[in-house]
Write a protein that holds these residues in place. Structure first.
Motif, short mmCIF file in Angstrom:
data_model
loop_
_atom_site.label_atom_id
_atom_site.label_comp_id
_atom_site.label_asym_id
_atom_site.label_seq_id
_atom_site.Cartn_x
_atom_site.Cartn_y
_atom_site.Cartn_z
N GLY A 19 3.31 3.21 0.75
CA GLY A 19 4.52 2.89 -0.09
C GLY A 19 3.92 1.81 -0.88
O GLY A 19 4.57 1.41 -1.86
N ILE A 20 2.84 1.36 -0.49
CA ILE A 20 2.10 0.26 -1.22
C ILE A 20 0.75 0.62 -1.64
O ILE A 20 0.06 1.43 -0.64
N ASP A 21 0.17 0.79 -3.02
CA ASP A 21 -1.25 1.28 -2.97
C ASP A 21 -2.04 0.23 -2.80
O ASP A 21 -2.17 -1.02 -3.10
N TYR A 22 -3.28 0.42 -2.05
CA TYR A 22 -4.40 -0.26 -1.57
C TYR A 22 -5.55 0.39 -2.20
O TYR A 22 -5.77 1.43 -2.03
N ASN A 73 -2.31 4.74 0.57
CA ASN A 73 -0.60 4.48 -0.04
C ASN A 73 0.07 4.62 1.34
O ASN A 73 0.12 5.64 2.17
#
Length: 112
Positions: free
Chosen positions: A98-101, A96
């Motif tokens: 700020g965005i989940d991968y 993470n």
């Protein structure tokens, strides 16, 4: 994209080490984590490591599993010892920033 590896078939009491790394550039990683999903069950958090190095674990794996990282290589590891049949699941890495991968998942099967 994240690439996970290291799963396999092991007997109860055995060990496996999972690895996960991004296939491209990734910056600002806040947390790295491992989740798992057993057949017929919801995905659950197994272990997480924060930017400062703090870790947390779900109760069922505490003392048996250890999460670590190589900051320079942006790689996260999950050392799994004393494996039990109930640890059988697909294991997913998660980063993470700020965005989940999510990684593609790696199968861990523990035979009794």
């Amino acid at each position: 994209q994240l690439q996970a590896s290291g799963g396999g078939l092991v007997q109860a009491g055995g060990s496996l080490r999972l690895s996960c790394a991004p296939s491209g550039s990734m910056s600002g990683i806040r947390t790295m984590a491992w989740y798992r999903q057993a057949r017929g069950k919801q995905r659950e958090l197994v272990a997480r490591i924060y930017g400062g190095g703090t870790t947390d674990y779900t109760d069922s794996v505490r003392g048996r599993f250890s999460i670590s990282r190589d900051i320079r290589k942006k790689t996260v590891f999950l050392q799994m010892n004393s494996l039990k049949p109930e640890d059988t699941a697909i294991y997913y890495c998660n980063y993470n920033n700020g965005i989940d991968y999510w990684g593609q998942g790696t199968q861990v099967t523990v035979s009794s």
